[in-house]
Structures are given as structure tokens and as C-alpha cells.
Design a protein around this motif. Structure first.
Motif, PDB file in Angstrom:
ATOM      1  N   PHE A 132       0.836  -1.201   0.000  1.00 16.87           N
ATOM      2  CA  PHE A 132       0.000   0.000   0.000  1.00 16.87           C
ATOM      3  C   PHE A 132       0.875   1.258   0.000  1.00 16.87           C
ATOM      4  O   PHE A 132       1.994   1.224   0.500  1.00 16.87           O
ATOM      5  CB  PHE A 132      -0.915  -0.007   1.227  1.00 16.87           C
ATOM      6  CG  PHE A 132      -1.906  -1.135   1.239  1.00 16.87           C
ATOM      7  CD1 PHE A 132      -2.779  -1.331   0.184  1.00 16.87           C
ATOM      8  CD2 PHE A 132      -1.958  -2.018   2.317  1.00 16.87           C
ATOM      9  CE1 PHE A 132      -3.694  -2.369   0.202  1.00 16.87           C
ATOM     10  CE2 PHE A 132      -2.860  -3.059   2.342  1.00 16.87           C
ATOM     11  CZ  PHE A 132      -3.737  -3.237   1.278  1.00 16.87           C
ATOM     12  N   PRO A 133       0.396   2.385  -0.537  1.00 19.85           N
ATOM     13  CA  PRO A 133      -0.969   2.588  -1.051  1.00 19.85           C
ATOM     14  C   PRO A 133      -1.169   2.020  -2.453  1.00 19.85           C
ATOM     15  O   PRO A 133      -0.236   1.958  -3.257  1.00 19.85           O
ATOM     16  CB  PRO A 133      -1.125   4.099  -1.059  1.00 19.85           C
ATOM     17  CG  PRO A 133       0.268   4.603  -1.264  1.00 19.85           C
ATOM     18  CD  PRO A 133       1.158   3.649  -0.526  1.00 19.85           C
ATOM     19  N   ILE A 134      -2.408   1.609  -2.708  1.00 17.18           N
ATOM     20  CA  ILE A 134      -2.819   1.133  -4.033  1.00 17.18           C
ATOM     21  C   ILE A 134      -4.010   1.975  -4.467  1.00 17.18           C
ATOM     22  O   ILE A 134      -4.979   2.124  -3.722  1.00 17.18           O
ATOM     23  CB  ILE A 134      -3.196  -0.360  -3.997  1.00 17.18           C
ATOM     24  CG1 ILE A 134      -1.965  -1.216  -3.649  1.00 17.18           C
ATOM     25  CG2 ILE A 134      -3.795  -0.794  -5.333  1.00 17.18           C
ATOM     26  CD1 ILE A 134      -2.281  -2.694  -3.469  1.00 17.18           C
ATOM     27  N   GLU A 135      -3.933   2.526  -5.660  1.00 17.55           N
ATOM     28  CA  GLU A 135      -5.004   3.373  -6.182  1.00 17.55           C
ATOM     29  C   GLU A 135      -5.632   2.741  -7.422  1.00 17.55           C
ATOM     30  O   GLU A 135      -5.988   3.415  -8.384  1.00 17.55           O
ATOM     31  CB  GLU A 135      -4.456   4.769  -6.483  1.00 17.55           C
ATOM     32  CG  GLU A 135      -3.925   5.470  -5.240  1.00 17.55           C
ATOM     33  CD  GLU A 135      -3.253   6.798  -5.531  1.00 17.55           C
ATOM     34  OE1 GLU A 135      -2.889   7.022  -6.716  1.00 17.55           O
ATOM     35  OE2 GLU A 135      -3.088   7.606  -4.602  1.00 17.55           O
ATOM     36  N   ASN A 136      -5.792   1.426  -7.356  1.00 16.37           N
ATOM     37  CA  ASN A 136      -6.334   0.663  -8.473  1.00 16.37           C
ATOM     38  C   ASN A 136      -7.171  -0.485  -7.904  1.00 16.37           C
ATOM     39  O   ASN A 136      -6.622  -1.479  -7.427  1.00 16.37           O
ATOM     40  CB  ASN A 136      -5.184   0.134  -9.338  1.00 16.37           C
ATOM     41  CG  ASN A 136      -5.660  -0.625 -10.556  1.00 16.37           C
ATOM     42  OD1 ASN A 136      -6.817  -1.034 -10.643  1.00 16.37           O
ATOM     43  ND2 ASN A 136      -4.766  -0.831 -11.513  1.00 16.37           N
ATOM     44  N   ASP A 137      -8.487  -0.340  -7.950  1.00 19.15           N
ATOM     45  CA  ASP A 137      -9.371  -1.372  -7.397  1.00 19.15           C
ATOM     46  C   ASP A 137      -9.145  -2.727  -8.054  1.00 19.15           C
ATOM     47  O   ASP A 137      -9.175  -3.765  -7.388  1.00 19.15           O
ATOM     48  CB  ASP A 137     -10.837  -0.974  -7.565  1.00 19.15           C
ATOM     49  CG  ASP A 137     -11.252   0.162  -6.653  1.00 19.15           C
ATOM     50  OD1 ASP A 137     -10.464   0.509  -5.745  1.00 19.15           O
ATOM     51  OD2 ASP A 137     -12.351   0.708  -6.848  1.00 19.15           O
ATOM     52  N   ALA A 138      -8.912  -2.712  -9.349  1.00 20.21           N
ATOM     53  CA  ALA A 138      -8.761  -3.967 -10.092  1.00 20.21           C
ATOM     54  C   ALA A 138      -7.571  -4.783  -9.588  1.00 20.21           C
ATOM     55  O   ALA A 138      -7.615  -6.016  -9.551  1.00 20.21           O
ATOM     56  CB  ALA A 138      -8.612  -3.674 -11.586  1.00 20.21           C
ATOM     57  N   GLN A 139      -6.515  -4.097  -9.189  1.00 21.43           N
ATOM     58  CA  GLN A 139      -5.331  -4.796  -8.677  1.00 21.43           C
ATOM     59  C   GLN A 139      -5.663  -5.607  -7.430  1.00 21.43           C
ATOM     60  O   GLN A 139      -5.239  -6.758  -7.286  1.00 21.43           O
ATOM     61  CB  GLN A 139      -4.224  -3.780  -8.373  1.00 21.43           C
ATOM     62  CG  GLN A 139      -2.944  -4.399  -7.835  1.00 21.43           C
ATOM     63  CD  GLN A 139      -1.883  -3.350  -7.515  1.00 21.43           C
ATOM     64  OE1 GLN A 139      -1.944  -2.213  -7.986  1.00 21.43           O
ATOM     65  NE2 GLN A 139      -0.902  -3.715  -6.704  1.00 21.43           N
ATOM     66  N   ILE A 140      -6.433  -5.002  -6.541  1.00 23.38           N
ATOM     67  CA  ILE A 140      -6.826  -5.692  -5.312  1.00 23.38           C
ATOM     68  C   ILE A 140      -7.847  -6.776  -5.615  1.00 23.38           C
ATOM     69  O   ILE A 140      -7.754  -7.905  -5.118  1.00 23.38           O
ATOM     70  CB  ILE A 140      -7.396  -4.672  -4.302  1.00 23.38           C
ATOM     71  CG1 ILE A 140      -6.315  -3.665  -3.904  1.00 23.38           C
ATOM     72  CG2 ILE A 140      -7.957  -5.381  -3.066  1.00 23.38           C
ATOM     73  CD1 ILE A 140      -6.812  -2.514  -3.050  1.00 23.38           C
ATOM     74  N   LEU A 141      -8.819  -6.432  -6.425  1.00 22.16           N
ATOM     75  CA  LEU A 141      -9.880  -7.375  -6.781  1.00 22.16           C
ATOM     76  C   LEU A 141      -9.304  -8.615  -7.466  1.00 22.16           C
ATOM     77  O   LEU A 141      -9.661  -9.756  -7.123  1.00 22.16           O
ATOM     78  CB  LEU A 141     -10.875  -6.675  -7.695  1.00 22.16           C
ATOM     79  CG  LEU A 141     -12.249  -7.300  -7.895  1.00 22.16           C
ATOM     80  CD1 LEU A 141     -13.026  -7.312  -6.587  1.00 22.16           C
ATOM     81  CD2 LEU A 141     -13.034  -6.543  -8.967  1.00 22.16           C
ATOM     82  N   ASP A 142      -8.409  -8.405  -8.406  1.00 19.74           N
ATOM     83  CA  ASP A 142      -7.825  -9.529  -9.145  1.00 19.74           C
ATOM     84  C   ASP A 142      -7.010 -10.436  -8.237  1.00 19.74           C
ATOM     85  O   ASP A 142      -7.004 -11.662  -8.406  1.00 19.74           O
ATOM     86  CB  ASP A 142      -6.939  -9.006 -10.281  1.00 19.74           C
ATOM     87  CG  ASP A 142      -7.733  -8.353 -11.402  1.00 19.74           C
ATOM     88  OD1 ASP A 142      -8.971  -8.514 -11.411  1.00 19.74           O
ATOM     89  OD2 ASP A 142      -7.113  -7.677 -12.250  1.00 19.74           O
ATOM     90  N   ALA A 143      -6.308  -9.848  -7.271  1.00 22.42           N
ATOM     91  CA  ALA A 143      -5.493 -10.654  -6.355  1.00 22.42           C
ATOM     92  C   ALA A 143      -6.368 -11.609  -5.551  1.00 22.42           C
ATOM     93  O   ALA A 143      -6.023 -12.789  -5.382  1.00 22.42           O
ATOM     94  CB  ALA A 143      -4.707  -9.740  -5.422  1.00 22.42           C
ATOM     95  N   PHE A 144      -7.503 -11.100  -5.068  1.00 26.68           N
ATOM     96  CA  PHE A 144      -8.412 -11.975  -4.331  1.00 26.68           C
ATOM     97  C   PHE A 144      -9.024 -13.041  -5.235  1.00 26.68           C
ATOM     98  O   PHE A 144      -9.100 -14.222  -4.874  1.00 26.68           O
ATOM     99  CB  PHE A 144      -9.519 -11.149  -3.661  1.00 26.68           C
ATOM    100  CG  PHE A 144      -9.140 -10.586  -2.324  1.00 26.68           C
ATOM    101  CD1 PHE A 144      -9.182 -11.370  -1.179  1.00 26.68           C
ATOM    102  CD2 PHE A 144      -8.728  -9.269  -2.203  1.00 26.68           C
ATOM    103  CE1 PHE A 144      -8.826 -10.863   0.060  1.00 26.68           C
ATOM    104  CE2 PHE A 144      -8.366  -8.738  -0.974  1.00 26.68           C
ATOM    105  CZ  PHE A 144      -8.417  -9.536   0.168  1.00 26.68           C
TER     106      PHE A 144
END
Length: 435
Positions: free
Chosen positions: A184-196
Motif C-alpha cells: 500500500f498505497p494502491i489506487e487501483n481497485d482492479a489490482q486488489i480485486l484480481d489478487a483476491f
């Protein structure tokens, strides 16, 4: 019941937080109404910068002038009326504990449930009142029927008590506890979503999501994660310890199945108060953490079989909600975000200073992490307090190393100016020593 209520009222002791004669109504309601009438033309974002209004709010707190408390992410002080409510009902309890506690104050839990449900935007039959987020979340973690081989996905940046609870279930029941790690910080929802989503396997049963990462203040895209999990038939447990009473949202809108929070953080309720939300059709499947005569029942109250507890604290929660509602959820969120941005934007370009938190409103609000080249986190935390009487907390956890700074609505700009001065001065000193 009617006679009992009349008896207590006749003693002049029953100004319930849920009545027209609450302490808030007596002491603050008219003044809040009067000042807000003069600010109606201002949006929440504009009001965030109106120091006259927030000076009025600050008067409701009794914080010490001897230290600058910027560790509200740990526990926040309660407004004066909340403290007075707890003291009033504690005195009442001690005049005849078994009578006033069980036959009078215990009756206040249902009106409190109504108030919490209204704030959370949910059915009151989905709200259980307890002592903190750890208790709420542990109720779900230990209450679901997982078997050996079932998989839970969380992160290394989750709160330690939750991590330890899942590890304990892994040791006891043989479940598989998988932890992702984020920088963090991460300013990209897709990055977090894809990891899960990439971590999901046919054995995945639940995702554990921390709404705001307590170490650095990262806001996670919970609603998007929940929508993705639902497509896979997977449940989601949300740790909302740092969001309820801070961010302007309704729990059902997140799309999760379970949600736990502490009320003594940004809601400013009495220390040792918390809340558990379970989607109504999920209540039956969760075993209570503490025994109940109907452990497989559908009544949310089965999670409140705690024995003797602090009824004064519960009444104090009601007054905290009164104070919070008078400010307004969105106004409060915008003010605290403004305070975070106020100090971080002034130091972010100082040589040697690093801010570990996003400046974008979608990804941060109150909490921010800071570090200075040439100083350990312990040294920075110690110097802030020893030299400037600024109370923060040093964070060294997994891949996170910073001092966490968390203002609240009572925080004054002049105190944040001292924080800015301290960071600049310490950065200059560290640079001199390094050279």
C-alpha cells in the motif's frame, strides 16, 4: 414496566439517550440546530473547512491540553455528554445493582439497537451489541461450521487479532488460511480485486476483508470484492473497525454477509463498545461465541449472552449516536479527510519525508502513515512525543513501517500545524546527521 419507568423518572435519573430529554437534547441540540442553519448553503466538503463550525464541535470534547492526541485510530475520546451519561448510569447502577441494571437499564438495549440499525441502514434484527470489533469478528470466525480443508482468504495486512483467530481455527480444525500481501498505497481497485479472485479455489468458503487497513488507512474496495465473491458463491466477513462512524455508508450496501466494528473509535462511543452485524438469513448458521440456550436460533440476541456487562456504556453509545447524527455522517467524513490532507500535503514534498497513504479520497480518509529517512520508526514516534508532545503510534508490521497519524473532529488546525513543524524540523535534523 410502566411503574418501574415512572419510579426511576421520579428520581430524576432517567434522561435516556433515546428520549426527548436526552443529555444531547438538553445540552447541545438547540445550539447544533442554530449553527447548522447558518451553514445550510455549504456542502459537506465546503463545511469541512469552516473553522467556526468545527470550533463549536470541538467544545463538546474534554481532551487534555497537555498532549496532542493523533492516535484516534486506536481509541477515540468520547464527547462530554457521553462521559456524563456513563457516569450518571454508573451511579444509578450502584444504588441498587441488580435492580437498576437488570430491570431498568437493560431495557435500554432495544432502543439502542433501533438507533444503531438506523445509522447502519439495516434491519434491527441484524444488530448485536457487544464490546469491540475483536469480539464481533471472533464470533463469526469461531461460529461458522468450517471443516478440515476449507479455505479462508485474508491478507497479511489485516488486524493481528483476526489473523490469530484464523490461525487458531487452522490449528484446531485443519482449515486452510491463505494470506495475500499488498504494498500500500494502491489506487487501483482492479489490482486488489484480481489478487483476491486469483487466490480463490474450489475449497474457498470465505473472504476476510479489512474495510480500512488500520496500519496505513488504505480504503479497500469492499463492495466490488463482495460482488465478485458472490459470483463464486463465497461469503465475506468485513472488519469495519475503522469505518463505522467515519465513512458515510450503509452496511447492506457493501454486499457482505458479516460485519464487525468497534464503536469507541470514530463514533466516539464509550471505551469498550462494539457491534456485530449479520445478514438476517445467516444468523441461524453462526454459533454464539458465548453459550446461549438456542445456539442455532435465528434471534440476533443470542450473540449478547455475555452475562453481567456495563449497561452504563450501552446508554453512552446512544448519546454518542446523538452527537454523531447532529454533525452528520458525510460532514464528519469530509472534515476528518480534510484534516488528514491538511497536514500530509504540507510535508509530502519535504526531503526525506515519505507519506505511506494515498491522497485520493476513494482510498483514504483519516489515517495516514509517515516516515523520515535516517530515523527508525521508534525514534520518530518517540521524538514526536518527547519533544513536541504529539501522541502517535509507530507501526512495524509485515511490509509496513511508518508512524500512524490519525486526527478526529476535535483536532484543531493549530495542533496539526505543530505536527507539520515537527516533521519538517525532524526531517532537517535527520538530513544533517546523515550528511
Amino acid at each position: 414496566m410502566t411503574n418501574r419507568r415512572k419510579f426511576v423518572q421520579s428520581l430524576g435519573l432517567m434522561s435516556s439517550a433515546f428520549s426527548v430529554s436526552s443529555l444531547f437534547q438538553q445540552n447541545h441540540a438547540a445550539d447544533f440546530k442554530r449553527i447548522l442553519e447558518t451553514k445550510q448553503h455549504l456542502s459537506p466538503a465546503a463545511l469541512a473547512e469552516d473553522e467556526d463550525f468545527w470550533a463549536f464541535v470541538q467544545q463538546g470534547y474534554t481532551t487534555s491540553p497537555n498532549i496532542i492526541n493523533l492516535n484516534n485510530g486506536g481509541v477515540s475520546p468520547s464527547p462530554r455528554i457521553v462521559q456524563e451519561a456513563v457516569e450518571r448510569y454508573n451511579k444509578l447502577s450502584n444504588e441498587g445493582p441488580s435492580y437498576f441494571m437488570w430491570r431498568v437499564l437493560d431495557q435500554g438495549r432495544e432502543p439502542l439497537r433501533d438507533k444503531l440499525a438506523e445509522l447502519a441502514g439495516c434491519d434491527k434484527e441484524e444488530i448485536a451489541i457487544n464490546r469491540n470489533a475483536t469480539e464481533a469478528l471472533n464470533t463469526v470466525i469461531f461460529g461458522l461450521d468450517f471443516k478440515a480443508g476449507d479455505e479462508i482468504i485474508g491478507t497479511k495486512q489485516d488486524y493481528p487479532n483476526m489473523i490469530n483467530a484464523w490461525r487458531q481455527r487452522a490449528q484446531r480444525d485443519g482449515i486452510v488460511y491463505t494470506q495475500l500481501s499488498f504494498d500500500f498505497p494502491i489506487e487501483n481497485d482492479a489490482q486488489i480485486l484480481d489478487a483476491f479472485e486469483k487466490a480463490i479455489t474450489p475449497k474457498t468458503k470465505l473472504l476476510h476483508i479489512t474495510h480500512i487497513i488500520n496500519w496505513v488507512g488504505q480504503i479497500m474496495p469492499v463492495a466490488k470484492i463482495c460482488a465478485m465473491a458472490k459470483k463464486h458463491g463465497i461469503e465475506v466477513l468485513v472488519d469495519g473497525a475503522h469505518t463505522f462512524g467515519l465513512l458515510d455508508f450503509k452496511i447492506p450496501d457493501l454486499g457482505c454477509d458479516y460485519f464487525g466494528t468497534s464503536l469507541h473509535k470514530f463514533l466516539s462511543a464509550p471505551i469498550g463498545s462494539g457491534m456485530l452485524w449479520i445478514k438476517k438469513d445467516k444468523i441461524e448458521k453462526v454459533w454464539p461465541l458465548v453459550c446461549n440456550d438456542k445456539p442455532r436460533g435465528t434471534d440476533i440476541r443470542k450473540f449478547e449472552t455475555l452475562g453481567t456487562r456495563s449497561f452504563p456504556i450501552e446508554q453512552g453509545i446512544g448519546e454518542a449516536i446523538n452527537f454523531h447524527n447532529a454533525i452528520g455522517s458525510k460532514r464528519k467524513e469530509e472534515r476528518i479527510r480534510y484534516l488528514k490532507n491538511y497536514w500530509t500535503t504540507q510535508v509530502k514534498d519535504v526531503p526525506g519525508v515519505k507519506i505511506h497513504t494515498s491522497f485520493k479520497s476513494a482510498y483514504s480518509c483519516a489515517i495516514a502513515g509517515v516516515s523520515i529517512d535516517g530515523m527508525t520508526i521508534a525514534e520518530l514516534d518517540s521524538a514526536l512525543f518527547t519533544k513536541y508532545k504529539i501522541h502517535t503510534v509507530g507501526i512495524v508490521w509485515e511490509n509496513i513501517s511508518c508512524v500512524r497519524v490519525t486526527p478526529h473532529v476535535y483536532t484543531r488546525l493549530k495542533d496539526l500545524d505543530k505536527m507539520v513543524h515537527a516533521i519538517k524540523e525532524l526531517a532537517a535534523l535527520a538530513k544533517t546527521k546523515k550528511s
